[in-house]
Design a protein around this motif. Structure first.
Motif, PDB file in Angstrom:
ATOM      1  N   GLN A  15       9.226 -14.820  63.250  1.00 56.34           N
ATOM      2  CA  GLN A  15       7.804 -14.516  63.042  1.00 56.34           C
ATOM      3  C   GLN A  15       7.633 -13.135  62.407  1.00 56.34           C
ATOM      4  O   GLN A  15       8.344 -12.191  62.734  1.00 56.34           O
ATOM      5  CB  GLN A  15       7.038 -14.583  64.369  1.00 56.34           C
ATOM      6  N   VAL A  16       6.597 -13.051  61.517  1.00 53.54           N
ATOM      7  CA  VAL A  16       6.333 -11.820  60.769  1.00 53.54           C
ATOM      8  C   VAL A  16       4.961 -11.285  61.159  1.00 53.54           C
ATOM      9  O   VAL A  16       3.968 -12.030  61.162  1.00 53.54           O
ATOM     10  CB  VAL A  16       6.373 -12.079  59.248  1.00 53.54           C
ATOM     11  N   VAL A  17       4.936  -9.992  61.516  1.00 56.78           N
ATOM     12  CA  VAL A  17       3.677  -9.314  61.844  1.00 56.78           C
ATOM     13  C   VAL A  17       3.441  -8.237  60.790  1.00 56.78           C
ATOM     14  O   VAL A  17       4.327  -7.434  60.501  1.00 56.78           O
ATOM     15  CB  VAL A  17       3.714  -8.680  63.246  1.00 56.78           C
ATOM     16  N   LEU A  18       2.224  -8.241  60.209  1.00 55.31           N
ATOM     17  CA  LEU A  18       1.860  -7.259  59.182  1.00 55.31           C
ATOM     18  C   LEU A  18       0.959  -6.192  59.794  1.00 55.31           C
ATOM     19  O   LEU A  18      -0.064  -6.517  60.415  1.00 55.31           O
ATOM     20  CB  LEU A  18       1.128  -7.954  58.024  1.00 55.31           C
ATOM     21  N   LEU A  19       1.348  -4.921  59.645  1.00 50.66           N
ATOM     22  CA  LEU A  19       0.551  -3.783  60.107  1.00 50.66           C
ATOM     23  C   LEU A  19      -0.051  -3.092  58.894  1.00 50.66           C
ATOM     24  O   LEU A  19       0.666  -2.751  57.948  1.00 50.66           O
ATOM     25  CB  LEU A  19       1.412  -2.790  60.892  1.00 50.66           C
ATOM     26  N   VAL A  20      -1.388  -2.861  58.915  1.00 52.50           N
ATOM     27  CA  VAL A  20      -2.071  -2.246  57.770  1.00 52.50           C
ATOM     28  C   VAL A  20      -2.870  -1.043  58.260  1.00 52.50           C
ATOM     29  O   VAL A  20      -3.808  -1.196  59.062  1.00 52.50           O
ATOM     30  CB  VAL A  20      -3.014  -3.251  57.067  1.00 52.50           C
ATOM     31  N   ASP A  21      -2.512   0.141  57.812  1.00 55.17           N
ATOM     32  CA  ASP A  21      -3.221   1.375  58.186  1.00 55.17           C
ATOM     33  C   ASP A  21      -2.850   2.441  57.155  1.00 55.17           C
ATOM     34  O   ASP A  21      -1.688   2.550  56.740  1.00 55.17           O
ATOM     35  CB  ASP A  21      -2.820   1.827  59.596  1.00 55.17           C
ATOM     36  N   ASP A  22      -3.857   3.234  56.750  1.00 55.35           N
ATOM     37  CA  ASP A  22      -3.563   4.274  55.752  1.00 55.35           C
ATOM     38  C   ASP A  22      -2.936   5.518  56.372  1.00 55.35           C
ATOM     39  O   ASP A  22      -2.595   6.465  55.660  1.00 55.35           O
ATOM     40  CB  ASP A  22      -4.852   4.650  54.999  1.00 55.35           C
ATOM     41  N   GLN A  23      -2.785   5.559  57.720  1.00 56.02           N
ATOM     42  CA  GLN A  23      -2.147   6.677  58.392  1.00 56.02           C
ATOM     43  C   GLN A  23      -0.735   6.254  58.820  1.00 56.02           C
ATOM     44  O   GLN A  23      -0.557   5.332  59.620  1.00 56.02           O
ATOM     45  CB  GLN A  23      -2.964   7.098  59.629  1.00 56.02           C
TER      46      GLN A  23
END
Length: 709
Positions: A15-23
């Motif tokens: 399973q793949v988890v995507l984390l999105v944050d500009d910090q």
């Protein structure tokens, strides 16, 4: 169902988890909290980078920060929901602080499955992610199962799609076979209450005696074998309360064992939509419909009338002279009057009729289901009668507000709402033209008059920009010695096609359109410049009289503009006289006192024009600093043959002299009128007896003394 799931092999794909944050630090802390060796964690520092990863990988779950430059979290989620590859990827939005209702609503509307607030608790994060990843694993298990067992494929896919929503399974006879916890909670029922229950437990009957299982959307789906989606439906709780839902009904695959109903309680959404709708359609001051709400109501009323074959009427109600009230008494008083008018309009119509405030002092009434136009006329009379009753203001003041009403009826006028509105507008304008405080039904002939009025208004605006205005001057003569002591400046309009346009035609239009302000400035500037040019050609004390309109008098720039004109033309203030009407003086006594004081401080003379035709109270004569009274022409016309008019003229002259005011008689046309006025003690006379108003070029050819016999 659980036992079947246990027999399915575990998915082999990681399973793949995507984390999105500009910090970067936020990405690292999230990855650290989730890292367990079994997950593949992808990181994206922007929405654009996340899009690339989503296109390259099969993502099981995305954790997205709301606040990011360029593409924020809402935009990213919305994009994902619009793309076939990513529309089913669950998204957890991450936001700083407590989320307000608008933010939550926006996130859910974009397609987020849930929210987490920063700083994120590692345990809560892990719990929510585990649940969603378990759902993803379940999805993969079901996909494997679907490859082997067709009957269970649809069943498990329906269950998966119902995650977080209410889910009810119904067999082909309408009996409830299962309901998940979310469904039981929303319906307010226990698991025991479901035993031997059927669809009627939660689905209200239609009120038709023959209604049965075969009439339900559930049976229809079962028979057709196709999914049915309903954005809005109604379910009932165990206590009988009805509530709105959105639902999807899917047939359980294979042998048609029944259907699964997936639903959501949309009460909160509907309440929010209703609140937004009311806010968008309601006038804040009066609580009536605003223009948007009015047009919606009008459209619905016309559609009902068309469907039922009956009549309806549209009324435009314009308050008479409200702007003058607003400008002189203030917006607080104006708002109070508008609110009171709104209440009275409500009381004049039926409960299902619509009353709206469509503009500052403009109201609209939609009269539904009328028998004939006479019913509309009856309502119009009722409105006019209601508005004739005085409105109590603060301080004990009472005010009467008149109204002009225009009426357009369906189907006589039109079946198009824009044309109905246009017709009502033409009718209300005609009511104003015919004297105000009355109502008119629209008739086709009014369109021609309205077009003529529009053309005249456009021509008048062109006259302001061109060189079509001119001033003519009428002499004022000292009755004792025949000397010319002044000239009244009178505005004239010579149009290229229409020729000389009567002042009685264009001056009211100047007032209505607000063009009277620039036109008045032109009169002052032109008249003062001309009087300066006559310096040395006319006696030193010969003054120029200029009339002020009501709009000019309440203009805050009036006094500074007059001062500027006097200075620009080097004109002595005593050579300029201002003429006001009685109604202007009494509209707002405090304002009047202030303006008159400023005019007198400039050194101007002030006279009351058309004296005797306005207010019956003479108290203002001692309140205000005045120099002269001008007797209206209607008292001069019959001066020599009417004892009453002679008595009125004598009384005005004696009153003025007792108050140390000069008296000017207007409209003098015969030698006998001059002789009578001399006998009564009048000071100055003006009228056709001495000549009609003439252009500036002819003034210097007039004799300085006039023959009075």
């Amino acid at each position: 169902m659980d036992s079947l799931l246990k027999r399915l092999p575990e998915p082999t794909l990681q399973q793949v988890v995507l984390l999105v944050d500009d910090q970067t630090e936020n990405l690292d802390s999230l990855a650290e909290a989730l890292e367990d060796g079994a997950l593949t964690i992808l990181k994206a520092a922007s929405g654009e980078a996340a899009l690339e990863l989503l296109m390259e990988h099969e993502v099981a779950l995305a954790l997205v920060d709301v606040v990011m430059p360029d593409m924020d979290g809402y935009d990213l989620v919305q994009w994902m929901r619009g793309n076939s590859r990513t529309r089913n990827v669950p998204v957890l939005l991450l936001t700083a602080g407590e989320s307000d209702l608008d933010s939550v609503r926006r996130g859910y509307e974009a397609g987020a499955i849930d929210y987490l607030t920063k700083p994120v608790s590692a345990s809560i994060l892990k719990s929510k992610v585990d649940v969603l990843l378990e759902l993803d694993r379940n999805k993969q298990r079901l996909q494997q199962a679907c490859a082997r067992i067709d009957n269970t494929k649809a069943y498990y896919e329906s269950m998966l799609n119902a995650a977080g929503e209410g889910m009810i399974g119904i067999d082909r006879c309408g009996r409830i076979r299962f309901a998940n916890p979310a469904a039981r909670t929303m319906l307010g029922v226990s698991a025991d209450a479901l035993k031997s229950a059927d669809y009627s437990l939660f689905y209200p009957d239609s009120g038709v005696a023959e209604a049965a299982w075969e009439d339900t959307p559930f049976f229809h789906t079962l028979r057709m074998g196709e999914d049915s989606r309903f954005d809005e439906a109604v379910f009932k709780r165990a206590d009988g309360e009805l509530f709105p839902v959105s639902m999807c009904v899917s047939a359980l695959g294979g042998n048609g064992e029944g259907v699964v109903v997936v639903f959501q309680d949309i009460s909160a959404r509907k309440a929010l939509e209703e609140q937004v709708r009311r806010s968008a359609e309601t006038d804040n001051l009066t609580g009536l419909n605003n223009r948007f709400g009015f047009k919606t109501a009008l459209k619905m009323a016309v559609e009902r009338a068309r469907r039922r074959g009956n009549s309806m009427a549209l009324m435009f109600v314009d308050l008479d002279h409200f702007k003058r009230i607003n400008d002189t008494l203030g917006h607080t008083v104006g708002d109070h009057l508008l609110s009171e008018v709104a209440q009275r309009l409500r009381l004049c119509v039926r409960g299902y009729d619509v009353v709206a405030r469509t503009g500052g002092d403009e109201f609209a009434v939609v009269l539904d289901e009328l028998d004939d136009s006479a019913s509309a006329a009856q309502v119009a009379r009722k409105i006019l009668d209601a508005l004739r009753q005085p409105i109590e203001l603060d301080g004990g003041m009472r005010m009467v507000v008149g109204a002009s009403i225009g009426i357009a009826c369906y189907p006589e006028c039109s079946d198009d709402i824009d044309l109905l509105m246009q017709a009502a507008g033409v009718a209300v304008y005609q009511a104003k033209r015919d004297g105000r405080n009355l109502f008119h039904f629209y008739v086709p002939e009014m369109n021609a008059r309205a077009r003529q009025r529009l053309m005249l208004e456009q021509a008048l605006r062109g006259a302001m920009a061109g060189d079509e205005f001119a001033l003519h001057y009428q002499p004022q003569v000292d009755i004792a010695n025949g000397q010319v002591v002044g000239f009244e400046a009178l505005l004239r309009w010579n149009h290229d096609d229409m020729g000389q346009v009567a002042p009685s035609t264009f001056v009211p239009l100047l007032e209505e359109t607000g063009l009277i302000i620039p036109a008045g400035q032109w009169v002052f500037s032109t008249g003062c410049r001309q009087r300066h040019d006559w310096d040395g050609m006319l006696p030193e004390q010969c003054s120029l009289s200029v009339n002020l309109s009501p709009r000019q008098f309440i203009d805050k720039n009036l006094v500074p503009q007059i001062r500027q004109v006097l200075e620009a033309n080097a004109l002595p203030p005593y050579q300029l006289e201002i003429e006001l009407t009685e109604s202007m003086l009494m509209a707002d006594t405090e304002h009047t006192r202030s303006v008159l004081r400023a005019l007198k401080d400039l050194g101007l003379k002030v006279s009351v024009d058309d004296f005797g035709t306005g207010y019956s109270s003479l108290a203002y004569l001692k309140q205000f600093a005045l120099d002269a009274l001008k007797i209206d022409k209607q008292f001069i016309d019959s001066l020599t043959c009417s004892q009453k008019d002679a008595a009125i003229a004598r009384s005005i002259i004696q009153l003025a002299h007792n108050l140390d005011l000069q008296v000017v008689a207007e409209g003098v046309e015969t030698a006998s009128q001059v002789e009578t006025l001399r006998h009564l003690g009048c000071d100055v006379v003006q009228g056709f007896y001495f000549g009609k108003p003439v252009p500036a070029s002819e003034v210097i050819r007039l004799p300085h003394e006039m023959a009075l016999h």
